[in-house]
Design an enzyme around this catalytic site. Sequence first.
Site, PDB file in Angstrom:
ATOM      1  N   ARG A 168       0.858  -1.195   0.000  1.00  0.00           N
ATOM      2  CA  ARG A 168       0.000   0.000   0.000  1.00  0.00           C
ATOM      3  C   ARG A 168       0.886   1.234   0.000  1.00  0.00           C
ATOM      4  NH1 ARG A 168      -4.227   1.157   4.809  1.00  0.00           N
ATOM      5  NH2 ARG A 168      -2.352   1.918   5.861  1.00  0.00           N
ATOM      6  N   SER A 211     -12.384  -3.364   2.555  1.00  0.00           N
ATOM      7  CA  SER A 211     -12.381  -2.605   3.807  1.00  0.00           C
ATOM      8  C   SER A 211     -13.809  -2.352   4.258  1.00  0.00           C
ATOM      9  CB  SER A 211     -11.669  -1.261   3.615  1.00  0.00           C
ATOM     10  OG  SER A 211     -10.299  -1.445   3.385  1.00  0.00           O
ATOM     11  N   LYS A 266      -4.459   6.409   8.660  1.00  0.00           N
ATOM     12  CA  LYS A 266      -5.846   6.605   8.211  1.00  0.00           C
ATOM     13  C   LYS A 266      -6.480   7.728   9.038  1.00  0.00           C
ATOM     14  CE  LYS A 266      -7.127   3.532   5.022  1.00  0.00           C
ATOM     15  NZ  LYS A 266      -7.923   3.839   3.816  1.00  0.00           N
TER      16      LYS A 266
END
Length: 305
Positions: A41, A110, A139
């Site tokens: 990621r 997710s 996040k």
Amino acid sequence: MKNIDYTMYYVTDEDLLSSNHTLETSVQDAILGGCTMIQLREKHSSTLDFYNKAVKIKAICDKYNIPLIINDRIDVALAINADGVHLGQDDMPLDIARKIMGDGKIIGISTSTLDEALIAQQGGADYVGVGAMYSTNTKTDANLTTINELTKIKNNLKIPVVAIGGINLDTIPTLKPAQIDGVAIVSAISMQEDTVSATRKLKNTFLKQYQTKGVIFDIDGTLLETMNIWDNVLLNLMNTLNISYTEYEIQKIWNMGFAELAQFSIKKFKLDMSVKEFWQLIKKLSVEEYKNSKIHLKKGAKKTA
């Protein structure tokens, strides 16, 4: 889908790497410490940079036979033949992603609520990542998910459930009530100088939540090597009924009970038979296969008398 171990799922973030690590050394050391799955990621990389990184990480994962998941970028996942992709709620729709990726690839979604998780499962997701469980630097826009909601998701889903967001040595024990399948970890691995040791401690802490108090098992597939028998039973079933499951469906079948398999098959192929009749056919085919097959002990199993 596949026999995937979601226990220790490392999600990379090059911006958070310890100064003594490159992305490649961080991933390799995480694997050596017990990581069972890698997700690449890299939100701030160009397409070319992401691709080049993915090629290098794929080589490391292949070396250790560890699944590699690409975050968001289906094009990159296809280009390097990654094991799958992980998609968020605002990414490409799951059904379209499945058509592009194919049945044999892993697709994770997710989620933060039970409704989102159920929709993902119904849509054919192979696992869900649930969170953020705790506040995190990776996040900043995430809403937090409660342990109660995580527990509801685990209790209502048949696919694996992985917690993400602020997961570290202190927060892992709080996840115990949910009895989830694994934890996805970012900074608690990436920021550590001794990645091998850090990963090992995290994994051991998670596994302690599931310390074995007793063991119940049957000999079929546990002490005896019988998976080839059940492969043959399924093949004979398809030949007998003149039906054909896709590769993706076959992988899903191994997680079904006989009644669920019967209901699924009768509906899909419009079979003129009852669930009981379907089960009796499987029983007949399996008895024949066991009678005509030579069965061996699984590796590590020994006779005691």
